[in-house]
Scaffold this motif. Structure first.
Motif, PDB file in Angstrom:
ATOM      1  N   GLY A 172      29.587   5.267  73.806  1.00 56.55           N
ATOM      2  CA  GLY A 172      29.253   4.959  75.188  1.00 56.55           C
ATOM      3  C   GLY A 172      30.313   4.221  75.961  1.00 56.55           C
ATOM      4  O   GLY A 172      30.091   3.861  77.125  1.00 56.55           O
ATOM      5  N   ARG A 173      31.471   3.970  75.338  1.00 59.59           N
ATOM      6  CA  ARG A 173      32.546   3.238  75.995  1.00 59.59           C
ATOM      7  C   ARG A 173      33.768   4.126  76.195  1.00 59.59           C
ATOM      8  O   ARG A 173      34.032   5.034  75.404  1.00 59.59           O
ATOM      9  CB  ARG A 173      32.930   2.009  75.173  1.00 59.59           C
ATOM     10  N   VAL A 174      34.537   3.810  77.237  1.00 63.35           N
ATOM     11  CA  VAL A 174      35.774   4.546  77.504  1.00 63.35           C
ATOM     12  C   VAL A 174      36.868   4.033  76.577  1.00 63.35           C
ATOM     13  O   VAL A 174      37.185   2.838  76.567  1.00 63.35           O
ATOM     14  CB  VAL A 174      36.203   4.376  78.974  1.00 63.35           C
ATOM     15  N   VAL A 175      37.455   4.950  75.802  1.00 64.54           N
ATOM     16  CA  VAL A 175      38.611   4.615  74.970  1.00 64.54           C
ATOM     17  C   VAL A 175      39.886   4.718  75.796  1.00 64.54           C
ATOM     18  O   VAL A 175      40.757   3.846  75.740  1.00 64.54           O
ATOM     19  CB  VAL A 175      38.698   5.543  73.746  1.00 64.54           C
ATOM     20  N   ALA A 176      40.000   5.783  76.567  1.00 65.59           N
ATOM     21  CA  ALA A 176      41.169   5.997  77.429  1.00 65.59           C
ATOM     22  C   ALA A 176      40.809   7.037  78.479  1.00 65.59           C
ATOM     23  O   ALA A 176      39.943   7.891  78.256  1.00 65.59           O
ATOM     24  CB  ALA A 176      42.378   6.452  76.617  1.00 65.59           C
ATOM     25  N   ALA A 177      41.477   6.980  79.628  1.00 63.14           N
ATOM     26  CA  ALA A 177      41.261   7.959  80.691  1.00 63.14           C
ATOM     27  C   ALA A 177      42.517   8.032  81.542  1.00 63.14           C
ATOM     28  O   ALA A 177      43.141   7.009  81.831  1.00 63.14           O
ATOM     29  CB  ALA A 177      40.061   7.585  81.547  1.00 63.14           C
ATOM     30  N   GLY A 178      42.886   9.258  81.938  1.00 61.78           N
ATOM     31  CA  GLY A 178      44.059   9.415  82.785  1.00 61.78           C
ATOM     32  C   GLY A 178      44.642  10.807  82.673  1.00 61.78           C
ATOM     33  O   GLY A 178      44.011  11.721  82.104  1.00 61.78           O
ATOM     34  N   PRO A 179      45.839  11.022  83.217  1.00 60.91           N
ATOM     35  CA  PRO A 179      46.510  12.316  83.091  1.00 60.91           C
ATOM     36  C   PRO A 179      46.588  12.735  81.625  1.00 60.91           C
ATOM     37  O   PRO A 179      46.933  11.916  80.763  1.00 60.91           O
ATOM     38  CB  PRO A 179      47.894  12.060  83.691  1.00 60.91           C
ATOM     39  N   ILE A 180      46.278  13.977  81.346  1.00 59.44           N
ATOM     40  CA  ILE A 180      46.121  14.406  79.958  1.00 59.44           C
ATOM     41  C   ILE A 180      47.403  14.245  79.149  1.00 59.44           C
ATOM     42  O   ILE A 180      47.352  13.905  77.955  1.00 59.44           O
ATOM     43  CB  ILE A 180      45.583  15.856  79.892  1.00 59.44           C
ATOM     44  N   ASP A 181      48.561  14.455  79.757  1.00 60.72           N
ATOM     45  CA  ASP A 181      49.817  14.314  79.022  1.00 60.72           C
ATOM     46  C   ASP A 181      50.102  12.862  78.628  1.00 60.72           C
ATOM     47  O   ASP A 181      50.902  12.611  77.728  1.00 60.72           O
ATOM     48  CB  ASP A 181      50.983  14.860  79.852  1.00 60.72           C
ATOM     49  N   GLU A 182      49.458  11.913  79.302  1.00 60.89           N
ATOM     50  CA  GLU A 182      49.669  10.498  78.998  1.00 60.89           C
ATOM     51  C   GLU A 182      48.673   9.968  77.967  1.00 60.89           C
ATOM     52  O   GLU A 182      49.021   9.112  77.152  1.00 60.89           O
ATOM     53  CB  GLU A 182      49.560   9.664  80.285  1.00 60.89           C
ATOM     54  N   VAL A 183      47.432  10.444  78.010  1.00 61.25           N
ATOM     55  CA  VAL A 183      46.400   9.860  77.144  1.00 61.25           C
ATOM     56  C   VAL A 183      46.092  10.701  75.911  1.00 61.25           C
ATOM     57  O   VAL A 183      45.456  10.207  74.973  1.00 61.25           O
ATOM     58  CB  VAL A 183      45.095   9.609  77.932  1.00 61.25           C
ATOM     59  N   MET A 184      46.518  11.952  75.894  1.00 63.85           N
ATOM     60  CA  MET A 184      46.291  12.791  74.711  1.00 63.85           C
ATOM     61  C   MET A 184      47.396  12.504  73.704  1.00 63.85           C
ATOM     62  O   MET A 184      48.470  13.107  73.726  1.00 63.85           O
ATOM     63  CB  MET A 184      46.282  14.272  75.094  1.00 63.85           C
ATOM     64  N   ASN A 185      47.142  11.553  72.812  1.00 58.87           N
ATOM     65  CA  ASN A 185      48.138  11.189  71.812  1.00 58.87           C
ATOM     66  C   ASN A 185      47.447  10.791  70.508  1.00 58.87           C
ATOM     67  O   ASN A 185      46.213  10.653  70.454  1.00 58.87           O
ATOM     68  CB  ASN A 185      49.051  10.072  72.323  1.00 58.87           C
ATOM     69  N   ASP A 186      48.249  10.588  69.461  1.00 53.39           N
ATOM     70  CA  ASP A 186      47.706  10.300  68.132  1.00 53.39           C
ATOM     71  C   ASP A 186      46.840   9.044  68.135  1.00 53.39           C
ATOM     72  O   ASP A 186      45.764   9.010  67.533  1.00 53.39           O
ATOM     73  CB  ASP A 186      48.840  10.135  67.116  1.00 53.39           C
ATOM     74  N   ASP A 187      47.308   7.999  68.808  1.00 51.86           N
ATOM     75  CA  ASP A 187      46.602   6.727  68.780  1.00 51.86           C
ATOM     76  C   ASP A 187      45.227   6.835  69.429  1.00 51.86           C
ATOM     77  O   ASP A 187      44.224   6.374  68.861  1.00 51.86           O
ATOM     78  CB  ASP A 187      47.436   5.654  69.491  1.00 51.86           C
ATOM     79  N   VAL A 188      45.158   7.429  70.605  1.00 51.47           N
ATOM     80  CA  VAL A 188      43.883   7.551  71.314  1.00 51.47           C
ATOM     81  C   VAL A 188      42.908   8.428  70.532  1.00 51.47           C
ATOM     82  O   VAL A 188      41.726   8.097  70.373  1.00 51.47           O
ATOM     83  CB  VAL A 188      44.107   8.111  72.728  1.00 51.47           C
ATOM     84  N   LEU A 189      43.402   9.529  70.000  1.00 50.54           N
ATOM     85  CA  LEU A 189      42.530  10.443  69.255  1.00 50.54           C
ATOM     86  C   LEU A 189      42.024   9.783  67.964  1.00 50.54           C
ATOM     87  O   LEU A 189      40.853   9.920  67.599  1.00 50.54           O
ATOM     88  CB  LEU A 189      43.299  11.723  68.928  1.00 50.54           C
ATOM     89  N   THR A 190      42.888   9.042  67.302  1.00 48.36           N
ATOM     90  CA  THR A 190      42.504   8.335  66.072  1.00 48.36           C
ATOM     91  C   THR A 190      41.435   7.295  66.358  1.00 48.36           C
ATOM     92  O   THR A 190      40.445   7.171  65.622  1.00 48.36           O
ATOM     93  CB  THR A 190      43.742   7.674  65.436  1.00 48.36           C
ATOM     94  N   ARG A 191      41.600   6.527  67.445  1.00 44.69           N
ATOM     95  CA  ARG A 191      40.608   5.507  67.790  1.00 44.69           C
ATOM     96  C   ARG A 191      39.285   6.118  68.237  1.00 44.69           C
ATOM     97  O   ARG A 191      38.214   5.563  67.985  1.00 44.69           O
ATOM     98  CB  ARG A 191      41.161   4.583  68.891  1.00 44.69           C
ATOM     99  N   THR A 192      39.351   7.286  68.857  1.00 47.41           N
ATOM    100  CA  THR A 192      38.133   7.937  69.338  1.00 47.41           C
ATOM    101  C   THR A 192      37.283   8.462  68.189  1.00 47.41           C
ATOM    102  O   THR A 192      36.054   8.334  68.195  1.00 47.41           O
ATOM    103  CB  THR A 192      38.488   9.095  70.290  1.00 47.41           C
ATOM    104  N   PHE A 193      37.929   9.048  67.184  1.00 47.91           N
ATOM    105  CA  PHE A 193      37.186   9.703  66.106  1.00 47.91           C
ATOM    106  C   PHE A 193      37.188   8.928  64.786  1.00 47.91           C
ATOM    107  O   PHE A 193      36.657   9.414  63.776  1.00 47.91           O
ATOM    108  CB  PHE A 193      37.744  11.113  65.884  1.00 47.91           C
ATOM    109  N   ASP A 194      37.781   7.734  64.772  1.00 48.96           N
ATOM    110  CA  ASP A 194      37.808   6.912  63.557  1.00 48.96           C
ATOM    111  C   ASP A 194      38.374   7.666  62.360  1.00 48.96           C
ATOM    112  O   ASP A 194      37.877   7.571  61.239  1.00 48.96           O
ATOM    113  CB  ASP A 194      36.400   6.389  63.217  1.00 48.96           C
ATOM    114  N   LEU A 195      39.430   8.414  62.610  1.00 47.69           N
ATOM    115  CA  LEU A 195      40.099   9.190  61.565  1.00 47.69           C
ATOM    116  C   LEU A 195      41.560   9.339  61.959  1.00 47.69           C
ATOM    117  O   LEU A 195      41.844   9.644  63.119  1.00 47.69           O
ATOM    118  CB  LEU A 195      39.453  10.574  61.420  1.00 47.69           C
TER     119      LEU A 195
END
Length: 268
Positions: free
Chosen positions: A221-244
């Motif tokens: 229910g919380r925002v991990v990241a939001a913004g232009p896709i080329d800036e926020v689509m990265n390993d760190d954000v995806l890892t924190r979002t899915f806990d993997l």
């Protein structure tokens, strides 16, 4: 740039559970957004809020220049096209595909005694051609494949010429060919300057169409990241979002993700 959606510190509770937890998010007119997160992240709940079908417990939501809670939602909803699994189940299986699309003009499911103009027919036929279901006009909805049903529902969502288009997991249940055909169509829409502002929900980065400009990542229910896709689509954000541990890369405008784990003997 006109503001289409402005979500300010929105929380939505059901009992003790927080479905959305202090979410803030702004969408502008030319944007094409994708919302990504695991099951239970709040993606569909957020879409219910920004389609004026659910009200937050606290916070403010402004949609298409109107404040949710101080506007007649029955006047607001026709300005928002929605395609979702929930709406899919409301379409009568015996309804002809052309009528499924046409009846959106009256915000109903199933034709009865309503009257349509030549302009209505022309718009429906144009949209069905654009969504590649024009050859199915006389077929009944219940005989369609999952991919054909999804494309028909999107044509219906566009029938009223909405200012905002919401696609909640449009590729769910599709096989590989059905998914790729639909993504090609969604890419055409995303790249068309005349298409409405759009938001697509998905679990998988591989299902993001070419032309999407922004991404919102949700978790619990919380925002991990939001913004232009080329800036926020990265390993760190995806890892924190899915806990993997995940790695992500772009190939010819499409995204690919995979686990960044040892191949043997790993424990997680």
């Amino acid at each position: 740039m006109s503001t289409v959606i402005e979500v300010s510190d929105v929380t939505l509770r059901r009992g003790r559970a927080f479905l959305l937890d202090h979410v803030s998010w702004t969408v502008y007119e030319p944007d094409r957004w994708v919302i990504i997160g695991p099951n239970g992240a709040g993606k569909t709940t957020l879409m219910q809020v920004v389609s004026a079908r659910m009200f937050p417990t606290s916070g403010q939501v402004r949609l298409l220049g109107e404040m949710l809670g101080s506007v007649d939602v029955f006047e607001l909803r026709p300005r928002i096209g929605v395609s979702s699994a929930a709406l899919l189940t409301q379409i009568p299986p015996e309804e002809k595909v052309l009528d499924v699309v046409m009846s959106a003009s009256y915000a109903i499911f199933g034709r009865w005694r309503e009257e349509y103009t030549n302009i209505d027919f022309m718009r429906a036929e144009k949209l069905m051609s654009q969504l590649r279901v024009d050859n199915l006009a006389d077929r009944v909805f219940g005989t369609l494949s999952e991919g054909e049903r999804q494309r028909t529902q999107i044509a219906r969502a566009l029938m009223t010429d909405p200012e905002l288009l919401i696609l909640d997991e449009p590729t769910a249940g599709l096989d590989l060919s059905g998914r790729e055909l639909l993504l090609a169509t969604l890419s055409d829409l995303a790249l068309d300057d005349l298409s409405p502002t759009s938001i697509m929900v998905t679990h998988h980065v591989e299902e993001i169409p070419v032309g999407v400009t922004h991404a919102l990542f949700l978790k619990q229910g919380r925002v991990v990241a939001a913004g232009p896709i080329d800036e926020v689509m990265n390993d760190d954000v995806l890892t924190r979002t899915f806990d993997l541990p995940l790695t992500v890369r772009s190939v010819d405008g499409r995204w690919r993700a995979q686990a960044a784990l040892p191949r043997r003997g790993w424990v997680y």
